[in-house]
Design a protein around this motif. Structure first.
Motif, PDB file in Angstrom:
ATOM      1  N   TYR A  16       0.836  -1.202   0.000  1.00 39.90           N
ATOM      2  CA  TYR A  16       0.000   0.000   0.000  1.00 39.90           C
ATOM      3  C   TYR A  16       0.875   1.258   0.000  1.00 39.90           C
ATOM      4  O   TYR A  16       0.572   2.246  -0.686  1.00 39.90           O
ATOM      5  N   LEU A  17       1.987   1.235   0.746  1.00 36.10           N
ATOM      6  CA  LEU A  17       2.873   2.397   0.829  1.00 36.10           C
ATOM      7  C   LEU A  17       3.549   2.706  -0.496  1.00 36.10           C
ATOM      8  O   LEU A  17       3.994   3.835  -0.721  1.00 36.10           O
ATOM      9  N   GLN A  18       3.624   1.721  -1.391  1.00 32.41           N
ATOM     10  CA  GLN A  18       4.249   1.941  -2.691  1.00 32.41           C
ATOM     11  C   GLN A  18       3.440   2.882  -3.579  1.00 32.41           C
ATOM     12  O   GLN A  18       3.937   3.340  -4.619  1.00 32.41           O
ATOM     13  N   ARG A  19       2.226   3.211  -3.163  1.00 29.48           N
ATOM     14  CA  ARG A  19       1.418   4.168  -3.915  1.00 29.48           C
ATOM     15  C   ARG A  19       1.981   5.580  -3.823  1.00 29.48           C
ATOM     16  O   ARG A  19       1.585   6.451  -4.593  1.00 29.48           O
ATOM     17  N   GLY A  20       2.897   5.801  -2.875  1.00 31.02           N
ATOM     18  CA  GLY A  20       3.469   7.129  -2.712  1.00 31.02           C
ATOM     19  C   GLY A  20       2.671   7.948  -1.721  1.00 31.02           C
ATOM     20  O   GLY A  20       1.480   7.697  -1.474  1.00 31.02           O
ATOM     21  N   ARG A  21       3.310   8.959  -1.161  1.00 27.37           N
ATOM     22  CA  ARG A  21       2.657   9.735  -0.106  1.00 27.37           C
ATOM     23  C   ARG A  21       1.382  10.423  -0.573  1.00 27.37           C
ATOM     24  O   ARG A  21       0.452  10.600   0.209  1.00 27.37           O
ATOM     25  N   ALA A  22       1.352  10.794  -1.843  1.00 27.89           N
ATOM     26  CA  ALA A  22       0.167  11.495  -2.340  1.00 27.89           C
ATOM     27  C   ALA A  22      -1.026  10.558  -2.509  1.00 27.89           C
ATOM     28  O   ALA A  22      -2.175  11.018  -2.592  1.00 27.89           O
ATOM     29  N   GLY A  23      -0.766   9.254  -2.528  1.00 27.46           N
ATOM     30  CA  GLY A  23      -1.857   8.311  -2.802  1.00 27.46           C
ATOM     31  C   GLY A  23      -2.238   7.430  -1.635  1.00 27.46           C
ATOM     32  O   GLY A  23      -2.892   6.400  -1.828  1.00 27.46           O
TER      33      GLY A  23
END
Length: 486
Positions: A207-214
């Motif tokens: 889930y964290l691989q979506r990036g901070r914006a996502g």
């Protein structure tokens, strides 16, 4: 019967002492009375020792259940063998702690059921260390993400905007909680519980691989708080005096330091970095030098202070913290692995080059001449146009079977010779290119001084660089005359 030096008492059968089984029954009953709730011991004591205890005590107290629950724990094995002094594979806790941390040992215990055999070996401990690092990274990422989120937080409308990804992660967290709960109800099945924690951490990392914006940091916080709770319940962390997320502050944690003691090392790193950047800027340095300075700060200076700069794809970075000594060990281990891979790659390249040089050396001999060497000339007396022998040393025709084998060997030599010729061509072309460039450079320099004299410039290239060529080869002298008026 008592041995020499052992305690003894009179009995109808002579001087003796109580046996092992009755000793345990007597001591336990003296302290705990006529009934015991839980009785533990190794699985090897199940029979006959514990059966004897039951028979003796239940007869003594005239009850039908001296112990309510027996807990028979599995043996500790060392590299597949039962740990014992007789096998000289005995490892004390103190010795184990010289190589592994308290947490790593406790994680290894949690990964095995209490009633199962545990094999203590380097391979299993490597898996333990990898799992600990997985949790370390997860806690550090979650903590840094939440700190960054709160530092950048904008005005909130008071609502949580959960989308499909967040709902899926919450469902996974709910499932993990159920798995942990059911595992602990099933005879304290800690391995299954640890696997559930590992799985939810892996799901969250995806889930964290979506990036901070996502992502929604609050969902990550829910997962991190639950994992924190369970690992502390298992005794894998310290107390609750540290961060809300992570292992916690255990015994021997750093004591609070004064403000200057904390900030001075970081300030020194920043000051040195600023000096280096100024020097590059004032001397007209390039971007590559600046990036190398940034990498040094990230990979060396801050690591030594326990500060981790985690670069992200959006161009920014998360700031995390860790144990400096542990980070240094990890850095040294990575460097050792890189050095080992580089050494292995170099050795493989050297072996391949040696093999290539050997083939080139073998390929120097033309296939037409391979049977005409001084040694071969003693075996044959006549040869065909293709270089194959036609008669042996006695003048007799070569047998067809032998001739077939000679032709096969000649064909293999032809391939080697072809490789040799191609390598020479490649080296000559490379040499010619180098010579041409040198010729233009020298001619330009010489013409500037000789132009007034109207004299030619003779440039000679008479020496072959055998180190670059890889083979010994005679190269003709290249002589070029450059006219001044040209």
């Amino acid at each position: 019967k008592s041995k020499l030096g052992e305690p003894e008492w009179p009995s109808p059968w002579g001087m003796g002492r109580p046996g092992w089984h009755i000793e345990c029954s007597a001591m336990a009953s003296e302290i705990l009375g006529s009934q015991i709730d839980m009785h533990s011991g190794g699985i090897d004591l199940n029979f006959p020792h514990h059966d004897n205890e039951l028979a003796q005590s239940e007869a003594c107290f005239d009850n039908h259940q001296w112990v309510n629950y027996f807990i028979h724990v599995g043996h500790l094995l060392i590299e597949g063998l039962k740990m014992s002094k007789s096998l000289k594979n005995f490892i004390s806790i103190r010795q184990a702690l010289e190589k592994y941390s308290v947490r790593q040992l406790r994680i290894s215990f949690a990964l095995v059921r209490w009633d199962a055999f545990m094999d203590f070996k380097d391979k299993s401990m490597s898996e333990v260390i990898a799992l600990e690092k997985t949790f370390d990274n997860f806690f550090a990422n979650a903590h840094a993400l939440l700190c960054d989120f709160r530092a950048r937080q904008q005005e909130s409308d008071g609502k949580r905007h959960f989308l499909a990804a967040e709902l899926e992660l919450l469902d996974a967290l709910k499932e993990a909680k159920a798995q942990v709960h059911n595992a602990l109800l099933d005879s304290f099945d800690t391995p299954t519980a640890m696997q559930a924690l590992r799985s939810i951490v892996a799901r969250t990392n995806v889930y964290l691989q979506r990036g901070r914006a996502g992502i929604d940091p609050q969902v990550v916080e829910m997962v991190a708080l639950y994992v924190t709770k369970i690992v502390r319940v298992f005794g894998l962390g310290g107390d609750d005096s540290g961060s809300r997320i992570g292992w916690g502050a255990g015994a021997g944690a750093d004591k609070p330091a004064d403000r200057e003691a904390i900030l001075r090392p970081v300030a020194s790193v920043l000051s040195n970095f600023r000096d280096a950047v100024r020097e590059v800027a004032l001397s007209g340095g390039d971007k590559r030098t600046l990036l190398e300075l940034c990498d040094k700060v990230r990979d060396v200076d801050l690591i030594d202070l326990g500060i981790i700069i985690d670069d992200h794809g959006d161009g920014s970075a998360l700031v995390k913290f860790g144990d400096p000594e542990k980070l240094r060990r990890e850095r040294a281990a990575r460097q050792a692995e890189e050095d080992a891979r580089a050494a292995q790659k170099k050795a493989a390249a050297q072996a391949a080059e040696a093999k290539r040089q050997q083939r080139l050396e073998q390929g120097k001999l033309s296939p037409k001449d391979m049977y005409r060497t001084a040694e071969m000339a003693k075996l044959y007396s006549a040869w065909g146009d293709d270089g194959l022998p036609t008669k042996d040393e006695a003048g007799e025709d070569i047998a067809k079977s032998k001739l077939k084998k000679l032709a096969k060997d000649q064909s293999a030599q032809a391939k080697l010779h072809d490789e040799y010729l191609k390598s020479l061509l490649a080296y000559y072309l490379q040499y010619s290119s180098i010579a041409a460039r040198a010729l233009r450079r020298v001619a330009k320099q010489e013409l500037q001084t000789e132009i007034a004299k109207r004299e030619g410039v003779v440039i000679k290239f008479a020496k072959w660089d055998s180190g670059k060529a890889g083979v010994s080869a005679a190269v003709p002298v290249v002589e070029t005359r450059v006219k001044a008026d040209n």
